[in-house]
Design a protein around this motif. Structure first.
Motif, PDB file in Angstrom:
ATOM      1  N   LEU A 175       0.459  -1.452  -0.083  1.00  0.00           N
ATOM      2  CA  LEU A 175       0.119  -0.421   0.381  1.00  0.00           C
ATOM      3  C   LEU A 175       0.769   1.346  -0.194  1.00  0.00           C
ATOM      4  O   LEU A 175       0.387   1.894  -0.488  1.00  0.00           O
ATOM      5  CB  LEU A 175      -0.689   0.139   1.337  1.00  0.00           C
ATOM      6  N   ALA A 178       1.967   1.963  -3.080  1.00  0.00           N
ATOM      7  CA  ALA A 178       1.001   2.200  -4.029  1.00  0.00           C
ATOM      8  C   ALA A 178       1.055   3.452  -4.435  1.00  0.00           C
ATOM      9  O   ALA A 178       0.235   4.024  -4.519  1.00  0.00           O
ATOM     10  CB  ALA A 178      -0.035   1.475  -4.125  1.00  0.00           C
ATOM     11  N   CYS A 179       0.607   4.137  -2.924  1.00  0.00           N
ATOM     12  CA  CYS A 179      -0.043   5.266  -2.364  1.00  0.00           C
ATOM     13  C   CYS A 179       1.430   6.558  -3.034  1.00  0.00           C
ATOM     14  O   CYS A 179       1.353   7.295  -3.779  1.00  0.00           O
ATOM     15  CB  CYS A 179       0.429   5.682  -1.032  1.00  0.00           C
ATOM     16  N   SER A 182       0.637   6.544  -6.888  1.00  0.00           N
ATOM     17  CA  SER A 182      -0.175   7.366  -7.222  1.00  0.00           C
ATOM     18  C   SER A 182      -0.038   9.299  -7.351  1.00  0.00           C
ATOM     19  O   SER A 182      -0.477  10.194  -8.223  1.00  0.00           O
ATOM     20  CB  SER A 182      -1.283   6.891  -6.086  1.00  0.00           C
ATOM     21  N   VAL A 283      -2.320   0.636  -9.626  1.00  0.00           N
ATOM     22  CA  VAL A 283      -2.269   1.073  -8.190  1.00  0.00           C
ATOM     23  C   VAL A 283      -3.357   0.738  -7.380  1.00  0.00           C
ATOM     24  O   VAL A 283      -3.600   0.360  -6.211  1.00  0.00           O
ATOM     25  CB  VAL A 283      -1.857   2.548  -8.503  1.00  0.00           C
ATOM     26  N   ASN A 284      -4.994   1.051  -8.607  1.00  0.00           N
ATOM     27  CA  ASN A 284      -5.863   0.733  -7.795  1.00  0.00           C
ATOM     28  C   ASN A 284      -5.639  -1.526  -7.503  1.00  0.00           C
ATOM     29  O   ASN A 284      -6.555  -1.647  -6.151  1.00  0.00           O
ATOM     30  CB  ASN A 284      -7.265   0.811  -8.171  1.00  0.00           C
ATOM     31  N   ALA A 287      -3.347  -1.156  -4.927  1.00  0.00           N
ATOM     32  CA  ALA A 287      -4.314  -1.624  -2.882  1.00  0.00           C
ATOM     33  C   ALA A 287      -4.798  -2.211  -2.218  1.00  0.00           C
ATOM     34  O   ALA A 287      -5.339  -1.851  -1.347  1.00  0.00           O
ATOM     35  CB  ALA A 287      -4.909   0.114  -3.268  1.00  0.00           C
ATOM     36  N   SER A 290      -4.268  -5.273  -1.374  1.00  0.00           N
ATOM     37  CA  SER A 290      -3.039  -5.444   0.226  1.00  0.00           C
ATOM     38  C   SER A 290      -3.982  -5.563   1.346  1.00  0.00           C
ATOM     39  O   SER A 290      -3.223  -5.942   2.284  1.00  0.00           O
ATOM     40  CB  SER A 290      -2.227  -3.798  -0.112  1.00  0.00           C
ATOM     41  N   ALA A 302      -4.940   4.872  -1.345  1.00  0.00           N
ATOM     42  CA  ALA A 302      -3.447   5.837  -2.538  1.00  0.00           C
ATOM     43  C   ALA A 302      -4.456   6.539  -3.633  1.00  0.00           C
ATOM     44  O   ALA A 302      -3.720   7.333  -4.069  1.00  0.00           O
ATOM     45  CB  ALA A 302      -4.016   4.060  -3.142  1.00  0.00           C
ATOM     46  N   GLN A 306      -2.656   9.594  -4.942  1.00  0.00           N
ATOM     47  CA  GLN A 306      -2.950  10.362  -6.144  1.00  0.00           C
ATOM     48  C   GLN A 306      -3.269  11.664  -6.192  1.00  0.00           C
ATOM     49  O   GLN A 306      -2.632  12.678  -7.336  1.00  0.00           O
ATOM     50  CB  GLN A 306      -3.868   9.746  -6.651  1.00  0.00           C
TER      51      GLN A 306
END
Length: 352
Positions: A175, A178-179, A182, A283-284, A287, A290, A302, A306
């Motif tokens: 995660l 992913a953050c 984003s 990313v989605n 995230a 996760s 996340a 973005q």
């Protein structure tokens, strides 16, 4: 929606294009800030009820944009739009992740990202022509759409409150990656949406109709590429897909910044649209998988990063563009280059 008509908004409210461009930041800051917690709160309150209330409040915020008498009121109304919309996208990502088998999740999320791209494509096609008549008309369309969706809201996987979803589940490496991805994706992409419109008007003399059509290339390209991007994610995995999309993003930003003609600028915008759709999907997927016990919370976290990147973009890139011209625009490619370094250094371990 505002970027193709920043000059018309500025003129209508006796302000400047630079302040009107701040409507992007005014929208994205509360949007991103509330998304830090919106998914977790929605899991507690119930996804369906949260979705319906947020859509109705968005209608009120659109009306405030239409009626704004000054730039200050307009920016406040844009902030209200961002705050209400923070409770929609994370819930949809969570619902899709619950509904779709894991081996087809990439394709489903790519379809979702593609339809988001279609919304982005339609937005300047509404706001650009509207600005030729009266820029305030541009906010009537999303208000009507939100009202219809509030009455006919999508079926969520859990319509009742789920108790207290695990916040601790959000503390994981996937995660966090992913953050970061984003944030960097939208730091570059929103820089493109603002600077390409400014460049189209200042260097090529395009009017609001033409600027709207040019901006629409971003969403149209993303929509057309979405099915292929979803299949590639399912086949290649998030890491290799993320690397490919960030390379494309960097290339598109450079082409849009340095291309000598409107056509080349449009090619760069389209390339960025494809890359952003692919990165959204990646990313989605990372995230939402996760944290199975708090999917909406992970998706919203996340997404918040973005849009923090999107909120920062005009503040960072517009002054650079004003000071250094095309090379200030080209500096937006630094964002995907940093993302590439992260993907090389940090492995992805998707959860269940």
């Amino acid at each position: 929606m505002v970027t193709p008509m920043v000059h018309e908004v500025a003129a209508g409210l006796d302000s400047t294009p630079e302040l009107a461009a701040g409507a992007v930041t005014a929208y994205m800051l509360p949007f991103a800030a509330l998304m830090l917690v919106s998914g977790t709160l929605a899991e507690r309150w119930g996804r369906a009820r949260t979705m319906r209330v947020s859509l109705l409040l968005f209608v009120v915020a659109c009306a405030a944009c239409v009626l704004a008498p000054t730039m200050e009121w307009f920016l406040a109304a844009r902030a209200a739009q961002g705050a209400t919309n923070a409770f929609t996208t994370p819930l949809l990502v969570a619902a899709i992740t619950d509904l779709v088998p894991r081996d087809r999740l990439g394709r489903a999320l790519a379809l979702f990202a593609g339809l988001q791209a279609a919304g982005q494509a339609a937005s300047p096609l509404v706001s650009g022509p509207s600005a030729a008549v009266d820029w305030r008309l541009a906010f009537v369309f999303p208000a009507v759409v939100a009202l219809v969706l509030a009455v006919c809201s999508p079926t969520m996987t859990t319509g009742a409150p789920r108790g207290r979803p695990s916040v601790r589940a959000l503390a994981n490496r996937d995660l966090a990656l992913a953050c970061a991805l984003s944030f960097l994706c939208y730091l570059g992409a929103v820089g493109l949406t603002v600077l390409s419109i400014l460049r189209a008007e200042e260097e090529f003399g395009l009017g609001p109709w033409q600027r709207g059509l040019l901006a629409a290339a971003f969403g149209v390209a993303g929509l057309l590429a979405a099915p292929l991007l979803g299949r590639r994610l399912d086949a290649l995995g998030p890491r290799r897909t993320g690397v490919a999309m960030n390379v494309l993003l960097a290339a598109g930003l450079l082409v849009a910044a340095l291309g000598p003609t409107v056509l080349v600028l449009g090619v760069g915008i389209a390339a960025v649209g494809v890359a952003v759709t692919g990165l959204r999907t990646t990313v989605n997927s990372v995230a939402a998988t996760s944290a199975p016990d708090n999917r909406a919370g992970a998706a919203s976290l996340a997404l918040s990063f973005q849009f923090f990147g999107g909120a920062l973009a005009p503040l960072l890139w517009v002054p650079l563009h004003s000071a250094y011209g095309a090379w200030g625009f080209a500096a937006t490619a630094l964002a995907p280059l940093i993302a590439l370094l992260l993907l090389v250094r940090v492995p992805v371990r998707r959860g269940g």
